[in-house]
Design a protein around this motif. Structure first.
Motif: not given
Length: 187
Positions: A97-108, A123-136
């Motif tokens: 259904a085109m859902m995009f959900v990152r795991g909860h920080w506690a999982s990492y 540690d992973l946040l820069p890679y998450f940010k690099r992968s997306e464009t989230a306007v707003g």
């Protein structure tokens, strides 16, 4: 999974599975023009049209885009549950259904606690940010120039809106980088 070998007219890397991870790995490896990458996928190269229309995802259950798996028998019910897993370019990302959900920080944090050093959320946040464009989105948490465009469903599905409201009622902090909730709370 990849292997490194270079026969005279072969490939440097073979990536098996063209789901989200396989496609990213193949894309990153192929950024070097001297590298030959083969991306293998068991399913179709052409996704079903329903994969681009979130409410139609159930129509893909049992189609050629679904591996047709099920869970093991669940002790609570004595039965198994259908487990939709995407088969084709995009993998399960094409059937969810085109859902995009990152795991909860506690999982990492749990990953790090069992030995996966440098795999925490920060540690992973820069890679998450690099992968997306989230306007707003909150620039501390969201990317603004990545290949994947992240946006809220407009209007939000009532079940999703109810789930987010229920999480707040249970004491969880409302996410501040979801544009639909900023609009609802301020207007």
């Amino acid at each position: 999974m990849s292997t490194r070998s270079k026969p005279s007219n072969g490939f440097d890397f073979i990536v098996v599975g063209a789901g989200a991870a396989g496609c990213v790995i193949a894309s990153r490896l192929s950024e070097d023009p001297s590298t030959r990458v083969l991306l293998l996928e068991a399913g179709s190269a052409t996704p079903l049209p329903a994969s681009a229309i979130p409410p139609l995802w159930p129509t893909m259950i049992g189609s050629f885009a679904d591996w047709g798996d099920s869970t093991t028998v669940q002790s609570a019910t004595g039965s198994s549950v259908r487990l939709v897993r995407g088969r084709g370019i995009g993998g399960s990302s094409a059937t969810n259904a085109m859902m995009f959900v990152r795991g909860h920080w506690a999982s990492y944090a749990n990953w790090e606690n069992v030995g996966a050093k440098s795999w925490g959320f920060d540690d992973l946040l820069p890679y998450f940010k690099r992968s997306e464009t989230a306007v707003g989105g909150d620039p501390a948490l969201r990317g603004d120039s990545g290949p994947m465009r992240i946006a809220e469903m407009d209007p939000p599905h009532p079940v999703i809106a109810a789930g987010l409201d229920a999480a707040v009622q249970c004491g969880y902090r409302r996410a501040t980088d979801l544009p639909q909730h900023r609009r609802r709370e301020t207007g």
